[in-house]
Design a protein around this motif. Structure first.
Motif, PDB file in Angstrom:
ATOM      1  N   ASN A  16       0.815  -1.218   0.000  1.00 40.84           N
ATOM      2  CA  ASN A  16       0.000   0.000   0.000  1.00 40.84           C
ATOM      3  C   ASN A  16       0.843   1.260   0.000  1.00 40.84           C
ATOM      4  O   ASN A  16       0.381   2.308  -0.411  1.00 40.84           O
ATOM      5  N   VAL A  17       2.069   1.183   0.530  1.00 41.89           N
ATOM      6  CA  VAL A  17       2.852   2.401   0.699  1.00 41.89           C
ATOM      7  C   VAL A  17       3.461   2.898  -0.609  1.00 41.89           C
ATOM      8  O   VAL A  17       3.972   4.002  -0.662  1.00 41.89           O
ATOM      9  N   LEU A  18       3.432   2.125  -1.645  1.00 38.92           N
ATOM     10  CA  LEU A  18       4.067   2.542  -2.897  1.00 38.92           C
ATOM     11  C   LEU A  18       3.357   3.749  -3.506  1.00 38.92           C
ATOM     12  O   LEU A  18       2.138   3.767  -3.629  1.00 38.92           O
ATOM     13  N   ASP A  19       4.160   4.749  -3.918  1.00 36.52           N
ATOM     14  CA  ASP A  19       3.627   6.001  -4.449  1.00 36.52           C
ATOM     15  C   ASP A  19       3.477   5.923  -5.976  1.00 36.52           C
ATOM     16  O   ASP A  19       4.469   5.889  -6.705  1.00 36.52           O
ATOM     17  N   GLY A  20       2.236   5.927  -6.419  1.00 33.53           N
ATOM     18  CA  GLY A  20       1.983   5.847  -7.860  1.00 33.53           C
ATOM     19  C   GLY A  20       1.560   7.169  -8.461  1.00 33.53           C
ATOM     20  O   GLY A  20       1.010   7.199  -9.562  1.00 33.53           O
ATOM     21  N   VAL A  49      -6.032   4.510  -7.153  1.00 30.81           N
ATOM     22  CA  VAL A  49      -6.302   5.884  -6.705  1.00 30.81           C
ATOM     23  C   VAL A  49      -6.162   6.027  -5.199  1.00 30.81           C
ATOM     24  O   VAL A  49      -5.483   6.936  -4.708  1.00 30.81           O
ATOM     25  N   GLU A  50      -6.789   5.112  -4.463  1.00 33.89           N
ATOM     26  CA  GLU A  50      -6.853   5.306  -3.003  1.00 33.89           C
ATOM     27  C   GLU A  50      -5.640   4.753  -2.262  1.00 33.89           C
ATOM     28  O   GLU A  50      -5.191   5.339  -1.282  1.00 33.89           O
ATOM     29  N   ARG A  51      -5.097   3.634  -2.731  1.00 33.62           N
ATOM     30  CA  ARG A  51      -3.903   3.100  -2.057  1.00 33.62           C
ATOM     31  C   ARG A  51      -2.634   3.789  -2.542  1.00 33.62           C
ATOM     32  O   ARG A  51      -1.681   3.967  -1.789  1.00 33.62           O
ATOM     33  N   HIS A  52      -2.603   4.110  -3.841  1.00 36.27           N
ATOM     34  CA  HIS A  52      -1.320   4.494  -4.443  1.00 36.27           C
ATOM     35  C   HIS A  52      -1.314   5.891  -5.068  1.00 36.27           C
ATOM     36  O   HIS A  52      -0.355   6.247  -5.757  1.00 36.27           O
ATOM     37  N   GLN A  53      -2.388   6.644  -4.890  1.00 41.04           N
ATOM     38  CA  GLN A  53      -2.437   8.048  -5.341  1.00 41.04           C
ATOM     39  C   GLN A  53      -2.209   8.241  -6.846  1.00 41.04           C
ATOM     40  O   GLN A  53      -1.665   9.262  -7.289  1.00 41.04           O
ATOM     41  N   VAL A  54      -2.571   7.254  -7.641  1.00 36.78           N
ATOM     42  CA  VAL A  54      -2.524   7.480  -9.095  1.00 36.78           C
ATOM     43  C   VAL A  54      -3.663   8.442  -9.432  1.00 36.78           C
ATOM     44  O   VAL A  54      -4.821   8.171  -9.091  1.00 36.78           O
ATOM     45  N   ASP A  57      -6.949  11.113 -13.839  1.00 27.44           N
ATOM     46  CA  ASP A  57      -6.699  11.414 -15.258  1.00 27.44           C
ATOM     47  C   ASP A  57      -5.411  10.779 -15.778  1.00 27.44           C
ATOM     48  O   ASP A  57      -5.009  11.021 -16.914  1.00 27.44           O
ATOM     49  N   HIS A  58      -4.753   9.978 -14.966  1.00 30.27           N
ATOM     50  CA  HIS A  58      -3.609   9.181 -15.440  1.00 30.27           C
ATOM     51  C   HIS A  58      -4.042   7.740 -15.729  1.00 30.27           C
ATOM     52  O   HIS A  58      -3.206   6.893 -16.017  1.00 30.27           O
ATOM     53  N   ILE A  59      -5.339   7.471 -15.569  1.00 31.15           N
ATOM     54  CA  ILE A  59      -5.842   6.108 -15.812  1.00 31.15           C
ATOM     55  C   ILE A  59      -6.705   6.129 -17.067  1.00 31.15           C
ATOM     56  O   ILE A  59      -7.663   6.901 -17.169  1.00 31.15           O
ATOM     57  N   THR A  60      -6.336   5.309 -18.030  1.00 35.69           N
ATOM     58  CA  THR A  60      -7.097   5.193 -19.279  1.00 35.69           C
ATOM     59  C   THR A  60      -7.784   3.834 -19.297  1.00 35.69           C
ATOM     60  O   THR A  60      -7.154   2.821 -18.990  1.00 35.69           O
ATOM     61  N   ILE A  61      -9.073   3.833 -19.635  1.00 39.48           N
ATOM     62  CA  ILE A  61      -9.812   2.563 -19.670  1.00 39.48           C
ATOM     63  C   ILE A  61     -10.313   2.297 -21.090  1.00 39.48           C
ATOM     64  O   ILE A  61     -10.933   3.164 -21.706  1.00 39.48           O
ATOM     65  N   GLU A  62      -9.991   1.126 -21.596  1.00 37.38           N
ATOM     66  CA  GLU A  62     -10.450   0.704 -22.926  1.00 37.38           C
ATOM     67  C   GLU A  62     -11.104  -0.671 -22.795  1.00 37.38           C
ATOM     68  O   GLU A  62     -10.769  -1.424 -21.889  1.00 37.38           O
ATOM     69  N   THR A  63     -12.025  -0.985 -23.700  1.00 31.98           N
ATOM     70  CA  THR A  63     -12.673  -2.295 -23.646  1.00 31.98           C
ATOM     71  C   THR A  63     -12.466  -3.069 -24.937  1.00 31.98           C
ATOM     72  O   THR A  63     -12.185  -2.493 -25.997  1.00 31.98           O
ATOM     73  N   VAL A  64     -12.589  -4.382 -24.829  1.00 26.98           N
ATOM     74  CA  VAL A  64     -12.544  -5.286 -25.983  1.00 26.98           C
ATOM     75  C   VAL A  64     -13.712  -6.260 -25.835  1.00 26.98           C
ATOM     76  O   VAL A  64     -14.264  -6.404 -24.736  1.00 26.98           O
ATOM     77  N   PRO A  65     -14.086  -6.954 -26.928  1.00 28.43           N
ATOM     78  CA  PRO A  65     -15.231  -7.878 -26.813  1.00 28.43           C
ATOM     79  C   PRO A  65     -15.010  -8.951 -25.748  1.00 28.43           C
ATOM     80  O   PRO A  65     -15.755  -9.035 -24.769  1.00 28.43           O
TER      81      PRO A  65
END
Ligand code: DLZ
Length: 181
Positions: A16-20, A49-54, A57-65
């Motif tokens: 959890n302590v790792l800084d992202g 977001v909550e454990r590592h502070q990413v 807007d640094h997270i991109t989500i894409e989907t595939v079938p």
């Protein structure tokens, strides 16, 4: 008296302590088994977001079938991330993301489809990671029943959402070898 160490199941919480906060993470998920996949994706985002502070807007989500498409999509989206001029990742690769989390749920049916897809996806995702140098997290559940999948997405009373572990694994692997860690 037992002298064995009591290792708990799942990923230990010291990660959890790792800084992202400077990382850029791509999540690619399949649309098959939508409810279970959705819970896993939310778990991964929560950890980032909550454990590592990413930052969101640094997270991109894409989907595939389906899960079979995950290796191809991970590779293609990494490749275009450089060409499209996406913000640079902090890691020393040519790509715009520091880690990729691939998420899918394969549930065994009555034919051999499950075995073929599971094997292809596993090998494919490993290859994308080794070929690109960008860590690819294997967030693909290969379950023998709906119940197994629901439990591993935290959707049963005693279940645990493995998406949380995958979010932390992505940060740990992205930071691997970084001088500032
Ligand atoms: C075809 C198929 C089957 C039978 N089962 C699943 C599954 O349980 N989970 C999943 O993510 N995808 C499944 N698919 C779809 C394949 O992954 C793929 O999308 C199609 O074969 C098209 O290439």
């Amino acid at each position: 008296m037992s002298t064995s160490k009591d290792f708990s199941k799942g990923l230990p919480t010291q990660h959890n302590v790792l800084d992202g906060s400077k990382l850029r993470v791509l999540i690619v998920h399949a649309r098959w088994n939508e409810k279970i996949v959705g819970a896993l994706v939310n778990g991964a985002i929560e950890a980032l977001v909550e454990r590592h502070q990413v930052p969101h807007d640094h997270i991109t989500i894409e989907t595939v079938p389906g899960s079979y498409e995950l290796p191809f999509a991970a590779r293609r989206l990494l490749d275009v991330s450089t060409r499209s001029g996406a913000p640079r990742a902090i890691t020393a690769t040519q790509y715009g993301y520091d880690a990729v989390i691939t998420i899918g749920v394969l549930i065994k049916g009555e034919t051999q489809h499950f075995e073929y897809i599971s094997e292809a996806v596993t090998h494919g995702l490993t290859r994308v990671g080794l070929d690109t140098g960008v860590p690819v997290i294997f967030g693909v559940l290969t379950c023998l029943s709906d119940e197994q999948a629901l439990a591993r997405a935290g959707l049963t009373e005693k279940g645990h959402n493995h998406g949380l572990d995958w979010g932390s694994a992505a940060v740990e692997m992205a930071l691997l070898g970084q001088a500032n860690v």
